[in-house]
Design a protein around this motif. Structure first.
Motif, PDB file in Angstrom:
ATOM      1  N   ARG A 166       0.830  -1.114  -0.018  1.00  0.00           N
ATOM      2  CA  ARG A 166       0.020   0.027  -0.026  1.00  0.00           C
ATOM      3  C   ARG A 166       0.851   1.238  -0.112  1.00  0.00           C
ATOM      4  O   ARG A 166       1.872   1.244   0.715  1.00  0.00           O
ATOM      5  CB  ARG A 166      -0.953  -0.084   1.244  1.00  0.00           C
ATOM      6  N   GLY A 167       0.434   2.207  -0.968  1.00  0.00           N
ATOM      7  CA  GLY A 167       0.965   3.557  -0.663  1.00  0.00           C
ATOM      8  C   GLY A 167       0.545   4.398   0.346  1.00  0.00           C
ATOM      9  O   GLY A 167      -0.485   3.932   0.836  1.00  0.00           O
ATOM     10  N   GLN A 175      -4.320  -1.624  -7.162  1.00  0.00           N
ATOM     11  CA  GLN A 175      -5.390  -0.761  -7.244  1.00  0.00           C
ATOM     12  C   GLN A 175      -4.948   0.612  -8.011  1.00  0.00           C
ATOM     13  O   GLN A 175      -5.808   1.277  -9.006  1.00  0.00           O
ATOM     14  CB  GLN A 175      -5.895  -0.469  -5.939  1.00  0.00           C
ATOM     15  N   THR A 176      -3.734   1.243  -7.853  1.00  0.00           N
ATOM     16  CA  THR A 176      -3.347   2.467  -8.353  1.00  0.00           C
ATOM     17  C   THR A 176      -3.205   1.956  -9.979  1.00  0.00           C
ATOM     18  O   THR A 176      -3.588   2.911 -10.619  1.00  0.00           O
ATOM     19  CB  THR A 176      -1.888   2.727  -7.967  1.00  0.00           C
ATOM     20  N   VAL A 177      -2.830   0.898 -10.450  1.00  0.00           N
ATOM     21  CA  VAL A 177      -2.629   0.556 -11.739  1.00  0.00           C
ATOM     22  C   VAL A 177      -3.927   0.603 -12.408  1.00  0.00           C
ATOM     23  O   VAL A 177      -4.242   0.887 -13.355  1.00  0.00           O
ATOM     24  CB  VAL A 177      -1.780  -0.754 -11.946  1.00  0.00           C
ATOM     25  N   ILE A 178      -5.005  -0.276 -11.663  1.00  0.00           N
ATOM     26  CA  ILE A 178      -6.206  -0.243 -12.076  1.00  0.00           C
ATOM     27  C   ILE A 178      -6.732   1.001 -12.211  1.00  0.00           C
ATOM     28  O   ILE A 178      -7.408   1.169 -13.281  1.00  0.00           O
ATOM     29  CB  ILE A 178      -6.803  -1.337 -11.016  1.00  0.00           C
ATOM     30  N   ASP A 179      -6.521   1.847 -11.328  1.00  0.00           N
ATOM     31  CA  ASP A 179      -7.392   3.200 -11.360  1.00  0.00           C
ATOM     32  C   ASP A 179      -6.846   4.020 -12.610  1.00  0.00           C
ATOM     33  O   ASP A 179      -7.470   4.774 -13.170  1.00  0.00           O
ATOM     34  CB  ASP A 179      -7.242   3.979 -10.133  1.00  0.00           C
TER      35      ASP A 179
END
Ligand SMILES: O=c1ccn([C@@H]2O[C@H](COP(=O)(O)O)[C@@H](O)[C@H]2O)c(=O)[nH]1
Length: 280
Positions: A166-167, A175-179
């Motif tokens: 987690r960032g 999730q960052t990539v997905i977003d």
């Protein structure tokens, strides 16, 4: 020009939601009675092309197995890509490239510019130098009607140590990539041209894939233990965007063309059932 998303949507509607990999493992060459050399590689690839190029929506050559024979292996890869495309299959070249942006531009020229001898319909890409560094690939894909599949939640057991980290904002790396990919595909019809790679083996990780609006390549089926039935658990409401992918499960049925086709038909029935395509 038609986008990759449009072309993929049509190909899967006509041929079924399936990707089959060409992974000439040394063990598969031996099982097929072929030598572990350029002649064996060529025969293996030509057999898969003859068996599947006119009936499978997407074929995914794994570049590593061609590269291990050097420039002559890459020449076989070039020929394989050309034959697959001439027979109507979309080619997703599995190269998992990623680098600083200026170098990514060269990868984009190598794999997505139609004037390149290695030009494919789509490639796989690694986002671990930052999704933004892949922008030249996204631009080339848009310019040439190509696609890019970005690693998000990979099928291997080592993946979560990186992808679930987690960032500062609390989101996982995945999730960052997905977003970020969701933003690139926003508004595209019937789906965008930038996909994600999400393994069929990962179970329910709690990641939200519902916003991606792009294709979701699902490797890990068959040889790695994932089943078509697992797809519903992994993808939830995003199931309709899934492109299931098998390599060894199908290739292990060779070398007879009829047997390769029968294995492909069998996994396609399982995938159709899992994706409930009939209900769309
Ligand atoms: O997360 C990932 C990303 C890519 N792959 C690739 O898919 C095939 C899987 O082969 P199988 O024989 O069906 O196991 C292979 O080329 C991998 O490099 C993946 O497995 N997982």
């Amino acid at each position: 020009m038609e986008t990759f998303g449009v072309r993929l949507h049509r190909a899967t509607a006509e041929r079924g939601p399936l990707c089959v990999g060409i992974d000439p493992h040394p063990s598969l060459l031996a099982r097929w009675g072929l030598s572990d050399d350029l002649a064996g590689l060529t025969r293996f690839s030509e057999t898969v092309v003859a068996a599947l190029a006119d009936r499978v929506a997407v074929v995914k050559p794994q570049s590593a197995f061609f590269e291990r024979f050097g420039s002559r292996g890459v020449a076989v890869l070039e020929s394989t890509i050309r034959q697959l495309r001439e027979a109507g299959a979309l080619v997703l070249l599995d190269v998992k490239r990623g680098d600083i942006g200026s170098t990514v531009a060269a990868y984009a020229a190598a794999y997505l510019d139609p004037s390149s001898p290695l030009a494919a319909d789509a490639i796989t890409a690694s986002p671990y130098l930052g999704v933004g560094a892949l922008a030249p690939m996204f631009d080339a894909a848009a310019a040439h009607g190509g696609g890019v599949f970005v690693l998000a939640l990979t099928s291997n057991p080592e993946g979560p140590a990186v992808q679930h980290a987690r960032g500062a904002d609390g989101r996982t790396v995945a999730q960052t990539v997905i977003d970020e990919i969701s933003q690139l595909n926003a508004g595209a019809q019937p789906l965008g041209s930038i996909g994600l790679v999400v393994g069929a083996t990962i179970g329910d990780t709690g990641h939200d894939l519902s916003t991606v609006n792009g294709p979701l390549l699902a490797p890990g089926l068959g040889a790695q233990g994932g089943t078509a039935a697992d797809l519903r658990t992994v993808f939830g409401s995003a199931i309709r965007s899934v492109l299931p992918s098998y390599s060894r499960e199908v290739l292990g049925a060779g070398p007879e063309i009829a047997d390769l086709r029968a294995a492909t038909a069998r996994v396609l029935v399982e995938c159709r059932s899992a994706l409930d395509v009939a209900a769309l």
